[in-house]
Scaffold this motif. Structure first.
Motif, PDB file in Angstrom:
ATOM      1  N   ALA A  80       5.192   1.829 -12.790  1.00 30.64           N
ATOM      2  CA  ALA A  80       4.750   1.959 -11.401  1.00 30.64           C
ATOM      3  C   ALA A  80       5.533   0.940 -10.584  1.00 30.64           C
ATOM      4  CB  ALA A  80       3.257   1.702 -11.277  1.00 30.64           C
ATOM      5  N   ILE A  81       6.336   1.433  -9.654  1.00 34.08           N
ATOM      6  CA  ILE A  81       7.101   0.556  -8.768  1.00 34.08           C
ATOM      7  C   ILE A  81       6.393   0.546  -7.418  1.00 34.08           C
ATOM      8  CG2 ILE A  81       9.288   0.135  -7.593  1.00 34.08           C
ATOM      9  CD1 ILE A  81      10.730   1.469  -9.897  1.00 34.08           C
ATOM     10  N   TRP A  82       5.832  -0.604  -7.091  1.00 33.98           N
ATOM     11  CA  TRP A  82       5.094  -0.792  -5.844  1.00 33.98           C
ATOM     12  C   TRP A  82       5.902  -1.647  -4.880  1.00 33.98           C
ATOM     13  CZ3 TRP A  82       0.081   0.853  -4.609  1.00 33.98           C
ATOM     14  CH2 TRP A  82      -0.622   1.492  -5.641  1.00 33.98           C
ATOM     15  N   GLU A  83       5.701  -1.394  -3.592  1.00 34.76           N
ATOM     16  CA  GLU A  83       6.294  -2.231  -2.545  1.00 34.76           C
ATOM     17  C   GLU A  83       5.166  -2.966  -1.843  1.00 34.76           C
ATOM     18  OE1 GLU A  83       8.702  -1.674   1.598  1.00 34.76           O
ATOM     19  OE2 GLU A  83       9.308  -0.445  -0.107  1.00 34.76           O
ATOM     20  N   PRO A  84       5.184  -4.309  -1.915  1.00 29.51           N
ATOM     21  CA  PRO A  84       4.147  -5.071  -1.220  1.00 29.51           C
ATOM     22  C   PRO A  84       4.271  -4.927   0.294  1.00 29.51           C
ATOM     23  CG  PRO A  84       5.378  -6.452  -2.777  1.00 29.51           C
ATOM     24  CD  PRO A  84       6.110  -5.148  -2.655  1.00 29.51           C
ATOM     25  N   PRO A  85       3.176  -5.126   1.018  1.00 29.36           N
ATOM     26  CA  PRO A  85       3.213  -4.940   2.473  1.00 29.36           C
ATOM     27  C   PRO A  85       4.134  -5.914   3.194  1.00 29.36           C
ATOM     28  CG  PRO A  85       1.123  -5.873   1.788  1.00 29.36           C
ATOM     29  CD  PRO A  85       1.855  -5.483   0.539  1.00 29.36           C
ATOM     30  N   ALA A  86       4.254  -7.113   2.725  1.00 26.83           N
ATOM     31  CA  ALA A  86       5.079  -8.109   3.404  1.00 26.83           C
ATOM     32  C   ALA A  86       6.566  -7.809   3.283  1.00 26.83           C
ATOM     33  CB  ALA A  86       4.792  -9.502   2.850  1.00 26.83           C
ATOM     34  N   ALA A  87       6.926  -6.925   2.358  1.00 31.59           N
ATOM     35  CA  ALA A  87       8.333  -6.647   2.114  1.00 31.59           C
ATOM     36  C   ALA A  87       8.973  -5.866   3.246  1.00 31.59           C
ATOM     37  CB  ALA A  87       8.495  -5.874   0.803  1.00 31.59           C
ATOM     38  N   GLY A  88       8.198  -5.062   3.946  1.00 32.69           N
ATOM     39  CA  GLY A  88       8.784  -4.212   4.974  1.00 32.69           C
ATOM     40  C   GLY A  88       9.570  -3.085   4.337  1.00 32.69           C
ATOM     41  N   HIS A  89       9.909  -2.110   5.117  1.00 37.27           N
ATOM     42  CA  HIS A  89      10.620  -0.948   4.600  1.00 37.27           C
ATOM     43  C   HIS A  89      12.088  -1.275   4.408  1.00 37.27           C
ATOM     44  CE1 HIS A  89      12.206   2.959   3.981  1.00 37.27           C
ATOM     45  NE2 HIS A  89      12.883   2.917   5.105  1.00 37.27           N
ATOM     46  N   GLU A  90      12.596  -0.914   3.253  1.00 39.93           N
ATOM     47  CA  GLU A  90      14.023  -1.056   2.972  1.00 39.93           C
ATOM     48  C   GLU A  90      14.574   0.315   2.640  1.00 39.93           C
ATOM     49  OE1 GLU A  90      14.106  -3.651  -0.357  1.00 39.93           O
ATOM     50  OE2 GLU A  90      13.589  -5.396   0.812  1.00 39.93           O
ATOM     51  N   THR A  91      15.720   0.633   3.185  1.00 43.76           N
ATOM     52  CA  THR A  91      16.339   1.913   2.862  1.00 43.76           C
ATOM     53  C   THR A  91      17.227   1.741   1.645  1.00 43.76           C
ATOM     54  OG1 THR A  91      18.285   1.514   4.222  1.00 43.76           O
ATOM     55  CG2 THR A  91      16.378   2.544   5.306  1.00 43.76           C
ATOM     56  N   ALA A 135       1.394   2.738  10.286  1.00 42.96           N
ATOM     57  CA  ALA A 135       1.932   1.517  10.889  1.00 42.96           C
ATOM     58  C   ALA A 135       1.191   0.269  10.417  1.00 42.96           C
ATOM     59  CB  ALA A 135       1.876   1.618  12.408  1.00 42.96           C
ATOM     60  N   PHE A 136      -0.012   0.422   9.856  1.00 41.98           N
ATOM     61  CA  PHE A 136      -0.784  -0.737   9.398  1.00 41.98           C
ATOM     62  C   PHE A 136      -0.280  -1.207   8.025  1.00 41.98           C
ATOM     63  CE2 PHE A 136      -3.231   3.154   8.463  1.00 41.98           C
ATOM     64  CZ  PHE A 136      -3.274   3.101   7.071  1.00 41.98           C
ATOM     65  N   PRO A 137      -0.588  -2.449   7.638  1.00 41.17           N
ATOM     66  CA  PRO A 137      -0.151  -2.964   6.336  1.00 41.17           C
ATOM     67  C   PRO A 137      -0.796  -2.199   5.176  1.00 41.17           C
ATOM     68  CG  PRO A 137      -0.933  -4.750   7.743  1.00 41.17           C
ATOM     69  CD  PRO A 137      -1.298  -3.460   8.423  1.00 41.17           C
ATOM     70  N   PHE A 138      -0.009  -1.958   4.141  1.00 45.65           N
ATOM     71  CA  PHE A 138      -0.497  -1.263   2.948  1.00 45.65           C
ATOM     72  C   PHE A 138       0.428  -1.569   1.775  1.00 45.65           C
ATOM     73  CE2 PHE A 138       2.340   1.599   5.228  1.00 45.65           C
ATOM     74  CZ  PHE A 138       3.208   2.050   4.236  1.00 45.65           C
ATOM     75  N   TRP A 139      -0.078  -1.360   0.580  1.00 46.74           N
ATOM     76  CA  TRP A 139       0.730  -1.388  -0.631  1.00 46.74           C
ATOM     77  C   TRP A 139       1.252   0.027  -0.832  1.00 46.74           C
ATOM     78  CZ3 TRP A 139       2.206  -4.853  -4.476  1.00 46.74           C
ATOM     79  CH2 TRP A 139       1.827  -6.179  -4.249  1.00 46.74           C
ATOM     80  N   TYR A 140       2.535   0.157  -1.139  1.00 44.22           N
ATOM     81  CA  TYR A 140       3.195   1.455  -1.251  1.00 44.22           C
ATOM     82  C   TYR A 140       3.598   1.727  -2.695  1.00 44.22           C
ATOM     83  CZ  TYR A 140       6.747   5.042  -0.371  1.00 44.22           C
ATOM     84  OH  TYR A 140       7.492   6.188  -0.364  1.00 44.22           O
ATOM     85  N   LEU A 141       3.013   2.770  -3.268  1.00 42.70           N
ATOM     86  CA  LEU A 141       3.402   3.201  -4.607  1.00 42.70           C
ATOM     87  C   LEU A 141       4.602   4.124  -4.459  1.00 42.70           C
ATOM     88  CD1 LEU A 141       3.084   3.415  -7.647  1.00 42.70           C
ATOM     89  CD2 LEU A 141       1.263   5.101  -7.269  1.00 42.70           C
ATOM     90  N   GLY A 142       5.782   3.546  -4.585  1.00 39.41           N
ATOM     91  CA  GLY A 142       7.011   4.303  -4.380  1.00 39.41           C
ATOM     92  C   GLY A 142       7.373   5.203  -5.536  1.00 39.41           C
TER      93      GLY A 142
END
Length: 187
Positions: free
Chosen positions: A72-83, A110-117
């Protein structure tokens, strides 16, 4: 039999993680949209997943089980979106990757969340519940932060699997690939 321990991936896990994801996503609608050619799929998918791994591994947000057999590769909310723009593919492939990335991220909240990429299990390890276990590790982290979790899936069969795991559909895209955006609130 006891399930193997869930661990946070380190750079040493890169090859196992990438190999698992390339095998797990071989029939995935998004990956086949991005990389439709049978001959180049393994190389381009490995580059794609390797890039995601490299960007997240130092954030302690990649959980694995079974020596990388489920990931499971997650993106923390503080990381912001990276392309994925720093990876170069042929122009047609690059356009598909960038187009899908932009479409999905425009549909995210637009709100902070953890993203399961990415959530994937090697086909040789499927059916053991390991995918749900590594997903749960990230959900626990999101809940500890008091934040919802978000994912997107383009596999219609996964929508019901995620619903049974507590996710709900909160949006969808029709182009470039039909995709459902799902959310799980912190428990």
């Amino acid at each position: 039999m006891t399930a193997p321990e869930i661990t946070i991936a380190t750079p040493a896990d890169r090859r196992a993680v990438v190999d698992t994801l390339v095998a797990a996503f071989v029939k995935d609608p998004v990956l086949r949209h991005l990389f439709p050619d049978e001959e180049t799929y393994p190389r381009y998918a490995a580059t794609f997943f390797g890039n995601l791994f490299d960007k997240r591994v130092h954030r302690s947000s990649i959980w694995t089980i079974g020596g990388g057999a489920s990931v499971a590769i997650w993106e923390p909310p503080a990381a912001g979106h990276e392309t994925s723009a720093e990876v170069r593919y042929p122009a047609d492939v690059q356009a598909r990757v960038q187009g899908y990335d932009e479409a999905v991220h425009a549909a995210l909240p637009a709100f902070p969340f953890w993203y399961l990429g990415v959530l994937g299990t090697h086909p040789d390890s499927a059916g053991r519940g390991w995918g749900r276990a590594v997903m749960r590790a990230g959900l626990d982290r999101a809940a500890a932060d008091g934040l919802p979790a978000i994912l997107e899936t383009s596999n219609p069969g996964n929508v019901e699997l995620y619903r049974r795991a507590g996710w709900e559909v909160v949006g969808s895209l029709s182009e470039p690939v039909p995709t459902w955006v799902m959310q799980q609130s912190p428990r």
